[in-house]
Design a protein around this motif. Structure first.
Motif, mmCIF file in Angstrom:
data_model
loop_
_atom_site.group_PDB
_atom_site.id
_atom_site.type_symbol
_atom_site.label_atom_id
_atom_site.label_comp_id
_atom_site.label_asym_id
_atom_site.label_seq_id
_atom_site.Cartn_x
_atom_site.Cartn_y
_atom_site.Cartn_z
ATOM 1 N N VAL A 165 0.838 -1.198 0.000
ATOM 2 C CA VAL A 165 0.000 0.000 0.000
ATOM 3 C C VAL A 165 0.879 1.256 0.000
ATOM 4 C CG1 VAL A 165 -1.577 1.372 1.430
ATOM 5 C CG2 VAL A 165 -2.067 -1.035 0.988
ATOM 6 N N PHE A 171 -4.191 4.802 -6.694
ATOM 7 C CA PHE A 171 -5.075 4.484 -5.581
ATOM 8 C C PHE A 171 -6.065 3.364 -5.893
ATOM 9 C CE2 PHE A 171 -3.950 9.069 -5.160
ATOM 10 C CZ PHE A 171 -2.996 8.872 -4.160
ATOM 11 N N ARG A 188 -6.252 -0.094 -3.573
ATOM 12 C CA ARG A 188 -7.455 -0.711 -2.986
ATOM 13 C C ARG A 188 -7.548 -2.183 -3.378
ATOM 14 N NH1 ARG A 188 -13.006 1.771 -1.591
ATOM 15 N NH2 ARG A 188 -14.481 0.063 -1.784
ATOM 16 N N MET A 225 -1.122 3.661 4.292
ATOM 17 C CA MET A 225 -1.722 4.922 3.827
ATOM 18 C C MET A 225 -1.403 6.069 4.781
ATOM 19 S SD MET A 225 -5.316 3.038 2.962
ATOM 20 C CE MET A 225 -6.289 4.361 2.286
ATOM 21 N N SER A 246 -10.065 4.666 1.274
ATOM 22 C CA SER A 246 -9.580 4.302 -0.058
ATOM 23 C C SER A 246 -10.507 4.866 -1.147
ATOM 24 C CB SER A 246 -9.460 2.785 -0.190
ATOM 25 O OG SER A 246 -10.703 2.141 0.029
#
Length: 469
Positions: free
Chosen positions: A298, A307, A311, A389, A448
């Motif tokens: 991630v 992005f 996810r 993240m 996300s």
């Protein structure tokens, strides 16, 4: 589903060294439990109580050190070598200072054991055990600084090699020091503690050598003298590290409270709790490895600003974790009567009555563990993705609510008030972990989706390592 399955191979390739390394960490504790358990249930309960205190400090150190990985992972994806060298230097410095501080705090906090309403004979054995194992926190936390940097660079195998060395040394040292083999004195549980200290010193020395002189990481160690103290990177590690440490602390404190509640019920309940907890911790480490893979992958996609892929990759890790934990749950259910017997000496007639009761309690706890580890695995991999993240503050609040607003009252009410004993405590743990898993997953879905819609991260924590922002 094909899109998720396609990611399984790389997820496992990245995660399996971390899995095995974390299993190795747990095996050090399980080795202590098995070897000490042969001495008697009181000795096993003392190690359980001592380790419960040490685990609180370990959670702070390990949780704090995880801040290094997402910083390094994103900087690596952005090819920001200056940030990588600074993160290595400041990370090692902060971990060294934290290790010394944690040792001092644990060493000075021993008198608090007598305020926990634990059996007197257990406390008498636990106190000297804590002295030695607390010292091992210093090399352990320094090792974490090396490990988290290497993990962020996707070099997850190095920590595995270090753990293998530590385990081999630990088993040998335990055997000769606990039982007094050859020229060595019979030290009992103190021997187990000394073995832990020495093995962890060897572990950090080996980790330094293998990372310092590895082909992929050498250039960053060579560049360390060229960079000075960096306040911005230090603040960044602290900003991410403190909430990450708090997240881990809340969970470890809950499990520590479960040990103490079991001690209130009795020595045999505490010993049974330690057996079940050792086995559940072993399988949990597979999820921890996948959580590290989620954090690394991630953070890479944060650096690459992709992005949608972020996810998809995270969801693939979640799905893989659920599959693996279901397999372990079935193993626990099938072998719940057999596994606890490996921790105690059933041939010792003087301990037979106590040991039989311990095994009966532990067998019931493993049924609860079979179900709760599915949720435990899920919450740790989602936390890994959120750390990747660099989202740590909201998850910190979520874990506090799940473990201390929901979990501890459940454990106390079911175990003590309703007198369901250790079984009630473990069903309280199940409720808290399920709450954490669902709330954290909801947080991941929200965040996300927000990143995809905005096509950027508006989290100020990430600004330092994403120059384009």
């Amino acid at each position: 589903m094909k899109k998720y399955f396609a990611e399984f191979g790389y997820n496992l390739k990245l995660a399996y060294p971390v899995m095995l390394g974390m299993v190795g960490h747990t095996l050090i504790s399980i080795t202590d439990n098995i070897m000490v358990g042969k001495l008697g249930s009181t000795e096993l309960a003392a190690v359980s109580l001592g380790n419960s205190v040490i685990f609180i400090a370990m959670s702070l150190g390990i949780g704090f050190s995880t801040a290094i990985t997402p910083i390094v992972g994103a900087a690596d994806a952005a090819n920001d070598k200056t940030t990588l060298v600074k993160a290595l230097k400041q990370g090692l410095l902060l971990c060294s200072v934290l290790g010394v501080l944690l040792f001092g705090v644990i060493f000075l906090s021993k008198p608090l054991l007598r305020q926990l309403n634990q059996p007197a004979e257990v406390i008498a054995l636990a106190e000297p055990f804590i002295d030695y194992v607390a010292l091992s926190l210093i090399p352990l936390i320094v090792y974490q600084g090396y490990k988290q940097f290497a993990d962020g660079m996707s070099q997850t195998k190095y920590s595995l090699y270090a753990i293998i060395l530590a385990n081999v040394a630990h088993v040998i040292l335990n055997y000769v020091l606990i039982y007094g083999i050859w020229i060595f004195p019979k030290l009992g549980i103190i021997g187990a503690a000394i073995g832990t200290v020495i093995s962890r010193i060897l572990m950090v020395v080996f980790m330094h050598l293998i990372t310092r002189y590895s082909k992929g990481l050498r250039e960053y160690f060579d560049a360390l003298p060229t960079v000075s103290f960096d306040r911005e990177i230090t603040r960044k590690i602290i900003r991410i590290g403190i909430p990450s440490a708090a997240q881990m602390l809340f969970e470890v404190l809950l499990f520590t409270a479960a040990i103490w509640l079991s001690g209130i019920i009795g020595t045999n309940a505490q010993a049974a709790n330690q057996i079940a907890l050792s086995l559940a911790s072993l399988t949990f480490m597979f999820a921890v490895g996948l959580g590290a893979a989620a954090m690394i992958r991630v953070s890479n996609y944060v650096g690459a600003q992709d992005f949608k892929k972020l996810r998809l990759v995270a969801q693939s890790v979640f799905l893989l974790t659920v599959f693996i934990e279901i397999v372990f749950a079935l193993v626990f259910i099938a072998l719940h009567q057999i596994l606890p017997e490996q921790f105690l000496n059933m041939e010792n007639n003087t301990q037979l009555a106590d040991n039989t009761e311990v095994i009966a309690i532990a067998a019931k706890l493993l049924i609860a563990a079979a179900f709760f580890q599915i949720f435990d695995g899920m919450q740790v991999v989602v936390l890994g993705a959120l750390r990747g993240m660099q989202d740590v503050k909201i998850p910190m609040y979520i874990t506090f609510v799940a473990y201390w607003i929901v979990g501890f009252p459940l454990c106390y009410y079911l175990g003590i008030k309703l007198e369901y004993g250790a079984e009630g405590i473990w069903f309280g743990l199940l409720g808290s972990l399920a709450t954490a898993a669902f709330l954290l997953y909801a947080r991941f879905l929200y965040l996300s989706k927000k990143f995809i819609i905005n096509n950027k991260i508006d989290n100020p924590e990430s600004a330092v390592i994403l120059p384009s922002h």
